[in-house]
Design a protein around this motif. Structure first.
Motif, PDB file in Angstrom:
ATOM      1  N   GLU A 118     -19.243  -4.072  19.283  1.00  0.00           N
ATOM      2  CA  GLU A 118     -18.158  -3.821  18.336  1.00  0.00           C
ATOM      3  C   GLU A 118     -18.179  -2.407  17.761  1.00  0.00           C
ATOM      4  OE1 GLU A 118     -18.569  -7.094  15.601  1.00  0.00           O
ATOM      5  OE2 GLU A 118     -17.165  -8.309  16.765  1.00  0.00           O
ATOM      6  N   GLU A 135      -8.024   3.967   6.426  1.00  0.00           N
ATOM      7  CA  GLU A 135      -7.265   2.723   6.466  1.00  0.00           C
ATOM      8  C   GLU A 135      -7.160   2.193   7.901  1.00  0.00           C
ATOM      9  OE1 GLU A 135      -6.145   5.435   4.664  1.00  0.00           O
ATOM     10  OE2 GLU A 135      -6.688   4.571   2.724  1.00  0.00           O
ATOM     11  N   ASP A 136      -7.058   3.100   8.857  1.00  0.00           N
ATOM     12  CA  ASP A 136      -7.005   2.676  10.259  1.00  0.00           C
ATOM     13  C   ASP A 136      -8.314   1.992  10.657  1.00  0.00           C
ATOM     14  OD1 ASP A 136      -4.453   3.742  10.512  1.00  0.00           O
ATOM     15  OD2 ASP A 136      -5.171   5.656  11.318  1.00  0.00           O
ATOM     16  N   GLU A 138     -10.433   0.578   8.534  1.00  0.00           N
ATOM     17  CA  GLU A 138     -10.512  -0.667   7.772  1.00  0.00           C
ATOM     18  C   GLU A 138      -9.675  -1.766   8.420  1.00  0.00           C
ATOM     19  OE1 GLU A 138      -9.284   0.718   3.919  1.00  0.00           O
ATOM     20  OE2 GLU A 138     -11.331   1.249   3.336  1.00  0.00           O
ATOM     21  N   ALA A 139      -8.503  -1.411   8.909  1.00  0.00           N
ATOM     22  CA  ALA A 139      -7.641  -2.400   9.564  1.00  0.00           C
ATOM     23  C   ALA A 139      -8.299  -2.914  10.845  1.00  0.00           C
ATOM     24  CB  ALA A 139      -6.278  -1.793   9.875  1.00  0.00           C
ATOM     25  N   ILE A 141     -11.531  -2.987  11.496  1.00  0.00           N
ATOM     26  CA  ILE A 141     -12.685  -3.807  11.104  1.00  0.00           C
ATOM     27  C   ILE A 141     -12.211  -5.173  10.612  1.00  0.00           C
ATOM     28  CG2 ILE A 141     -14.558  -4.015   9.415  1.00  0.00           C
ATOM     29  CD1 ILE A 141     -14.876  -0.917   9.689  1.00  0.00           C
ATOM     30  N   ALA A 142     -11.147  -5.186   9.839  1.00  0.00           N
ATOM     31  CA  ALA A 142     -10.599  -6.463   9.359  1.00  0.00           C
ATOM     32  C   ALA A 142     -10.161  -7.331  10.539  1.00  0.00           C
ATOM     33  CB  ALA A 142      -9.427  -6.210   8.414  1.00  0.00           C
ATOM     34  N   GLN A 143      -9.561  -6.711  11.536  1.00  0.00           N
ATOM     35  CA  GLN A 143      -9.142  -7.453  12.731  1.00  0.00           C
ATOM     36  C   GLN A 143     -10.359  -8.020  13.465  1.00  0.00           C
ATOM     37  OE1 GLN A 143      -6.057  -8.243  13.705  1.00  0.00           O
ATOM     38  NE2 GLN A 143      -6.808  -9.315  15.503  1.00  0.00           N
ATOM     39  N   ARG A 145     -13.259  -8.781  12.152  1.00  0.00           N
ATOM     40  CA  ARG A 145     -13.798  -9.876  11.330  1.00  0.00           C
ATOM     41  C   ARG A 145     -12.955 -11.134  11.480  1.00  0.00           C
ATOM     42  NH1 ARG A 145     -15.300  -6.111   6.254  1.00  0.00           N
ATOM     43  NH2 ARG A 145     -17.416  -5.611   6.915  1.00  0.00           N
ATOM     44  N   HIS A 146     -11.649 -10.961  11.504  1.00  0.00           N
ATOM     45  CA  HIS A 146     -10.745 -12.104  11.656  1.00  0.00           C
ATOM     46  C   HIS A 146     -10.980 -12.793  13.002  1.00  0.00           C
ATOM     47  CE1 HIS A 146      -7.156 -14.538  11.231  1.00  0.00           C
ATOM     48  NE2 HIS A 146      -6.741 -14.114  12.416  1.00  0.00           N
ATOM     49  N   GLU A 147     -11.104 -12.006  14.061  1.00  0.00           N
ATOM     50  CA  GLU A 147     -11.347 -12.570  15.392  1.00  0.00           C
ATOM     51  C   GLU A 147     -12.710 -13.254  15.454  1.00  0.00           C
ATOM     52  OE1 GLU A 147     -10.718  -9.435  18.229  1.00  0.00           O
ATOM     53  OE2 GLU A 147      -8.603  -9.238  17.681  1.00  0.00           O
ATOM     54  N   GLN A 149     -14.232 -14.708  12.956  1.00  0.00           N
ATOM     55  CA  GLN A 149     -14.105 -15.968  12.220  1.00  0.00           C
ATOM     56  C   GLN A 149     -13.384 -17.017  13.063  1.00  0.00           C
ATOM     57  OE1 GLN A 149     -12.135 -14.762   8.620  1.00  0.00           O
ATOM     58  NE2 GLN A 149     -14.052 -14.199   7.591  1.00  0.00           N
TER      59      GLN A 149
END
Length: 167
Positions: A118, A135-136, A138-139, A141-143, A145-147, A149
């Motif tokens: 990753e 922000e790019d 962070e977005a 990384i958030a994606q 983390r979502h995947e 989960q």
């Protein structure tokens, strides 16, 4: 297919086999005129169109070299990189296109690289998806983390073994 010995324009295929990991077909041919046998190798060409518009043959080694930079300092072996390059080539060839844009190759790399590492994925994605700000990142990384989960929710929980107790 011309016979290389007598230049007869006809030949008969005697045997066909896959070669080079399935990217080529080796055919044994026989000339009906002189009876001699010869071998031909048929390959498909896959061209990568660079930003300048110049086309060049697809190269697994270029994929490996590009990804190696993103994997620097990460626990990724050369075998992992070779497997990733093979997977990328297979995905591109499966599309059926004879030519592909260099940027598209980079985007195809993202999927297998995300599964591999990753952090390397984020490094590579920051270039190919033109990250311009925190922000790019962070977005992205958030994606991730979502995947992660979603993957964890899809996997069945493994039953725990009962602990041994001494009486």
């Amino acid at each position: 297919m011309y016979c290389p010995f007598c230049r007869n324009p006809d030949s008969r295929v005697v045997d066909s086999r896959m070669a080079d990991d399935g990217s080529a077909i080796r055919r044994r041919r026989q000339c009906p005129e002189c009876g001699r046998r010869f071998t031909t190798v048929e390959t498909t060409s896959l061209s990568v169109i660079k930003r300048s518009g110049v086309g060049e043959p697809f190269s697994r080694s270029k994929v490996i070299n590009g990804v190696r930079k993103a994997c620097q300092g990460r626990p990724v072996s050369e075998d992992d990189l070779a497997m990733l390059a093979q997977e990328v080539e297979e995905q591109i060839r499966a599309s059926g296109a004879a030519e592909i844009d260099a940027h598209e190759v980079g985007l195809v790399i993202l999927g297998p690289l995300q599964k591999l590492d990753e952090v390397a994925y984020l490094r590579f994605a920051s270039v190919y998806q033109a990250f311009e700000s925190l922000e790019d990142f962070e977005a992205a990384i958030a994606q991730l983390r979502h995947e992660a989960q979603e993957d964890a929710a899809e996997r069945p929980a493994t039953p725990r073994k009962p602990e041994k107790t001494s009486l």
